[in-house]
Design a protein around this motif. Sequence first.
Motif, PDB file in Angstrom:
ATOM      1  N   LYS A 120      34.142  46.412  33.394  1.00 11.30           N
ATOM      2  CA  LYS A 120      35.168  45.671  33.685  1.00 11.30           C
ATOM      3  C   LYS A 120      36.658  45.964  32.838  1.00 11.30           C
ATOM      4  O   LYS A 120      37.818  45.922  32.901  1.00 11.30           O
ATOM      5  CB  LYS A 120      35.049  44.279  34.082  1.00 11.30           C
ATOM      6  CG  LYS A 120      36.100  43.289  34.418  1.00 11.30           C
ATOM      7  CD  LYS A 120      35.594  41.903  35.031  1.00 11.30           C
ATOM      8  CE  LYS A 120      36.754  41.397  35.639  1.00 11.30           C
ATOM      9  NZ  LYS A 120      37.764  40.922  34.669  1.00 11.30           N
ATOM     10  N   LYS A 121      36.118  45.842  31.516  1.00  8.30           N
ATOM     11  CA  LYS A 121      37.229  45.935  30.445  1.00  8.30           C
ATOM     12  C   LYS A 121      37.842  47.213  30.629  1.00  8.30           C
ATOM     13  O   LYS A 121      38.975  47.576  30.459  1.00  8.30           O
ATOM     14  CB  LYS A 121      36.691  45.807  29.101  1.00  8.30           C
ATOM     15  CG  LYS A 121      36.557  44.467  28.796  1.00  8.30           C
ATOM     16  CD  LYS A 121      36.294  44.225  27.222  1.00  8.30           C
ATOM     17  CE  LYS A 121      34.657  43.867  27.164  1.00  8.30           C
ATOM     18  NZ  LYS A 121      34.066  44.170  25.844  1.00  8.30           N
ATOM     19  N   LEU A 122      37.089  48.254  30.943  1.00  5.35           N
ATOM     20  CA  LEU A 122      37.567  49.869  31.068  1.00  5.35           C
ATOM     21  C   LEU A 122      38.421  49.950  32.351  1.00  5.35           C
ATOM     22  O   LEU A 122      39.591  50.666  32.530  1.00  5.35           O
ATOM     23  CB  LEU A 122      36.241  50.666  31.080  1.00  5.35           C
ATOM     24  CG  LEU A 122      35.774  50.791  29.718  1.00  5.35           C
ATOM     25  CD1 LEU A 122      34.388  51.487  29.829  1.00  5.35           C
ATOM     26  CD2 LEU A 122      36.612  51.665  28.615  1.00  5.35           C
ATOM     27  N   VAL A 159      33.694  49.726  37.975  1.00  2.00           N
ATOM     28  CA  VAL A 159      34.942  49.933  37.843  1.00  2.00           C
ATOM     29  C   VAL A 159      36.057  49.765  38.951  1.00  2.00           C
ATOM     30  O   VAL A 159      37.006  49.081  38.572  1.00  2.00           O
ATOM     31  CB  VAL A 159      35.111  51.286  37.399  1.00  2.00           C
ATOM     32  CG1 VAL A 159      36.443  51.893  36.982  1.00  2.00           C
ATOM     33  CG2 VAL A 159      34.369  52.061  36.060  1.00  2.00           C
ATOM     34  N   GLY A 160      35.645  49.817  40.215  1.00  2.00           N
ATOM     35  CA  GLY A 160      36.606  49.632  41.295  1.00  2.00           C
ATOM     36  C   GLY A 160      35.483  49.505  42.319  1.00  2.00           C
ATOM     37  O   GLY A 160      34.926  50.693  42.791  1.00  2.00           O
ATOM     38  N   SER A 161      35.382  48.642  43.078  1.00  2.00           N
ATOM     39  CA  SER A 161      34.507  48.346  44.305  1.00  2.00           C
ATOM     40  C   SER A 161      34.870  48.868  45.471  1.00  2.00           C
ATOM     41  O   SER A 161      34.071  49.149  46.519  1.00  2.00           O
ATOM     42  CB  SER A 161      34.123  46.928  44.319  1.00  2.00           C
ATOM     43  OG  SER A 161      35.049  46.091  44.848  1.00  2.00           O
ATOM     44  N   TYR A 330      37.423  58.938  34.437  1.00  2.00           N
ATOM     45  CA  TYR A 330      38.083  58.032  35.287  1.00  2.00           C
ATOM     46  C   TYR A 330      39.623  58.048  34.908  1.00  2.00           C
ATOM     47  O   TYR A 330      40.261  57.903  34.093  1.00  2.00           O
ATOM     48  CB  TYR A 330      37.714  56.399  35.216  1.00  2.00           C
ATOM     49  CG  TYR A 330      36.382  56.226  35.543  1.00  2.00           C
ATOM     50  CD1 TYR A 330      36.011  55.887  36.888  1.00  2.00           C
ATOM     51  CD2 TYR A 330      35.237  56.395  34.895  1.00  2.00           C
ATOM     52  CE1 TYR A 330      34.650  55.718  37.356  1.00  2.00           C
ATOM     53  CE2 TYR A 330      33.922  56.174  35.299  1.00  2.00           C
ATOM     54  CZ  TYR A 330      33.578  55.829  36.472  1.00  2.00           C
ATOM     55  OH  TYR A 330      32.291  55.750  37.107  1.00  2.00           O
ATOM     56  N   ILE A 331      40.542  58.210  36.102  1.00  2.00           N
ATOM     57  CA  ILE A 331      41.920  58.279  35.910  1.00  2.00           C
ATOM     58  C   ILE A 331      42.538  57.262  37.059  1.00  2.00           C
ATOM     59  O   ILE A 331      42.251  57.407  38.263  1.00  2.00           O
ATOM     60  CB  ILE A 331      42.214  59.814  36.314  1.00  2.00           C
ATOM     61  CG1 ILE A 331      41.533  60.880  35.870  1.00  2.00           C
ATOM     62  CG2 ILE A 331      43.929  59.801  36.158  1.00  2.00           C
ATOM     63  CD1 ILE A 331      41.552  62.142  36.310  1.00  2.00           C
TER      64      ILE A 331
END
Length: 403
Positions: A120-122, A159-161, A330-331
Amino acid sequence: MSATQTITVPTPDAADKPQQPDISYHPDEAKFRARTARRLAEDPTLPQMPLPEGFPATVEGPIVWEAKDWTDESQWVYNLTDAQLQEIDQAIAHFESLGQPLGFVGRDTFPLPTLSAELKKLAEVLYSGRGFFVLREIPVDKYSRRELAILYAGISSHVGSGRGRQDATNAMLAHIKDLRVSHAHEKGATGNSAYTTDRQVFHSDIGDLIALLSIQTSASGGTSRLSSGGTVYNEIAKTRPDLIHVLKDNWKLDRFGGDPGYAERPVLYLTEGHAVIQYSRRQFTGYGEQQRSPNIPPITEAQAEALDMLHFLAEKHSLQLNFKKGDIQYINSMGLLHARDEFTDDEQHTRHLVRLWLRNNELAWKTPGPLEKTWQLLYSIPPEAQRFPLEPEIRRLANGSTK
Ligand SMILES: [Fe+2]
């Protein structure tokens, strides 16, 4: 007038029709410099043009960076610990125990008790920080392709659901690999540099976030490059504000045989103070077997100059990433442009990346209006309709055919 004279009515001549500028997928710096010189000779006032209303002289924030702002990969590489890798293995086993199709891999079905908070922080780094990070390293060889798909989609859901489809058949995974030999019988195998060993010039993918998992690296070459769209914006705004006008106006994107033949939208957007550069050069120049469709309007000389300006400024400020086997990159594709060098494979080393498109709905920037429909289409695939091709395939149209 004598009786033998005839009056010819001027008819539109092919020579009068707008022609596609002399520009190709591979940027040519000499042609770029010559075009700039020609255009400035025709109108020396271009650099004095005021910026379009609402467009700032500079955009700011941590995502506006240059390569020299980064000194060491420890600044962006997150090393997974043994305990975290064990959590991942337990999450794979948990998901498998549910007996559900792969489309149901998500935060709830792929629990990561401690790693989740780190991811989540990333994710915040992607939207509110520098816009990229690398997760290192997944021991990819110990997993089956199915387990890798679960692991990859599972970690990424933290990271992204939101998960985006890669093509019109709802494939959620895209394999980036040289497919010119294995898929030579399929149309499209050489119409996109992603399926070749060729260089991919600076561009952005559609959607918010890109994930790239490296399951095998090339024998040589293939360096990944990232560049800040905000930095590119700032330099164009300062030196050639006229090209900001060009970039924020509508462009005609080739749909390569689609109906209609082209789409229209800007290349540059502003959202919540961020510059968003959303484009792929091949949609304006063509690539390989997919050349710019002759029956659609050409781009203009100003657009050709702006395309090259984007590329060469992105290149000038770009950061090289050391992309290792087992890395996930991840970008933020809204704020960063990316590229990769050409590469060489051999029998033991055939570069193979697997891509996901993601979105974190809690952290996302507001999607610019003209992109909303595309984003909506991308991220609205229900779990039961999501397809996870475990082996490489070429992106398909809704009828299943390749382009
Ligand atoms: Fe890309």
